[in-house]
Design an enzyme around this catalytic site. Sequence first.
Site, PDB file in Angstrom:
ATOM      1  CG  ASP A 342      -5.717   4.169  10.090  1.00  0.00           C
ATOM      2  OD1 ASP A 342      -5.427   5.168   9.419  1.00  0.00           O
ATOM      3  OD2 ASP A 342      -5.995   4.212  11.314  1.00  0.00           O
ATOM      4  CD  GLU A 378      -1.910   6.093   7.715  1.00  0.00           C
ATOM      5  OE1 GLU A 378      -2.134   7.291   7.453  1.00  0.00           O
ATOM      6  OE2 GLU A 378      -2.592   5.451   8.526  1.00  0.00           O
TER       7      GLU A 378
END
Length: 706
Positions: A342, A378
């Site tokens: 993330d 990401e």
Amino acid sequence: MQVWPGQAYPLGATYDGAGTNFAVYSEAARRIELCLLYDDGSETAVELRETDAFVRHAYLPGVMPGQRYGFRVHGPYAPERGQRCNSAKLLLDPYARAICGSVDWNESVYGYHFGRPDSRNDLDSAPHTMTSVVVNPYFDWGDDRPPRTDYHRTVIYEAHVKGLTMLHPELPKELRGTYAGLAHPAVISHLTELGVTTLELMPVHQFVHDNRLADMGLSNYWGYNTIGFFAPHNAYASWGDRGEQVLEFKQAVKALHQAGIEVILDVVYNHTAEGNHLGPTLSFRGLDNASYYRLAADRRYYTDTTGTGNSLLMRSPHVLQLIMDSLRYWVTEMHVDGFRFDLAATLARQFHEVDRLSSFFDLVQQDPVVSQVKLIAEPWDVGEGGYQVGNFPPLWTEWNGKYRDTVRDLWRGEPRTLAEFASRLTGSSDLYQDDGRRPLASINFTTCHDGFTLHDLVSYNEKHNEANGEGNRDGESHNRSWNCGAEGETEDSMVLALRERQMRNFIATLMLSQGVPMLSHGDEFARTQRGNNNAYCQDNELSWVHWPKAGSREEGSLLAFTQQMVWLRRDHPVFRRRRFFHGRPVEGTHDELSDIAWFTPKGEEMTQRDWQAAHARALTVFLNGHAISEPGPRGERISDDSFLLMFNASAQDLDFTVPVNHGRQWEVVVDTGQPEGVPPGQGPKVAAGERVRLAGRSLAVLRRPA
């Protein structure tokens, strides 16, 4: 109680069958107490007197799995210097393998008194916070082996443990919303029949529900608020939270592996749940604030490139060690097959700028364990210069946000989209080829947990996040969505038919694209969140997957089409090439045709003017199954059927002419304009030079046998 010196490594609580070794790092502490906690509310404090390189440690004979514990750190409390030690706060072990209980947000878990942020709060937090748990590391993995699915064979399914299983009608109620629910045969059979090879789980590291959300009657459903990087989230365990969550997670991984399904974890190593300077003192802040967090010039405050209040200090060797130890633990002890990071751009921030060659990526590159599993970034964060799609090192794959945006733009009818769409369809060579990566570096998706579901993408022009309690101000406002003529729910049959066609278009485009496709859970059932594009706080039926009744039209139509497209991709290597197209005949294949060719709907080769025409929203792509340049696993030549992909993103029906000189006879195998689908082997036969009529906003796939 006997207290032996113990060892400084491994960090955390390590049970060996006779007792437990405890080790914790803090450079700021003058003294650390290990507190053993009991169910009657009492505790026994043991000072950790032995110190090696700022790691304090002790071995306690007779301390067994299930024992709850925490740390109290005696040291300087001077926020203006970045120091926040306070022995009144019971702290979680950063290396805890399991965490018990939850935080009730009593004032005692904060370092200051409410309304007086510059005060010092010496209330005891122990009755109101979470506790670490000693776990039994022994587990019978049997003959468990990682599936090690090659990227070119991978189909990723992003799912939430609770959201996927909470409403499944075939699961016993006690297993819904749990790791055991993931391992249930009904869930696994759905994944295998769909053709999924890899299950990407949204955060399962122990996380915290924010105080703000709790006050609003909401929760941090998504879980991007980690406090324990080694501990499976305890609320997803059906048995208990005294270590049972570890066993249940391992059993789920083992069951999924037996079905040939990999498990990837969505991990949040960029920040912790302790928030900004007004956040709680749960672990890292009280152990050694300045060693764990990026502090601002005024050291009372935190540098925040994540939008959550803090960012971990990626140039700290102890932070890097924590992350690498955590990654290795989940691979070696929990048997997971990879990670999706993330806000991964934050991991590259050593000082301010995003550094492609930061220490973290160097460590991953040389690590013999972590470098061998799937690593997905990401590739953005909220800091300056944080959008880094295409800029990660060669070992990594990336969520391709540009793919998502371009495909959405194509199907909603944006002008001048064809040229970029061609790049995204063929693996985004403009992003990945220069640094030695291949099409498989691109994780392609049109929807994910963050944003509209597939159903909502074609049903809403605007976000509808009123349920989140922020006046619809949260969430992305520019979604590249199109409601097909009516906002939200409607009974207009023409609008509904167009929406169904658009959903088929998105699924088909995803599976026909070079790269690695990722589906979002429930999209195969047209799951809706009623226009909420930021359901991070909605732990309820709004965000849970509603499983359709067996045999219903809802189950049969889109699900059957999705299955068809996944298996078409899996059966044909021309859709999952490991090298970029050459745009010319491939040497050694004895085929004079180019490996790829582009045509106008009239069957004429595309010119520069055709690519740039603002009104152009249609094209045909020829994929030559005889011109696959990469060899098979034993060096053999790979040969496949050839295909024509016809895309009509315009609103009008169009006639597409089958190009001449690229095959005499073709069969239509996919037509998204046909709600009932194309029965296998029964599609229309079309000869070179003949026309195929495509409905407005639809695509067709024609196959020529090898």
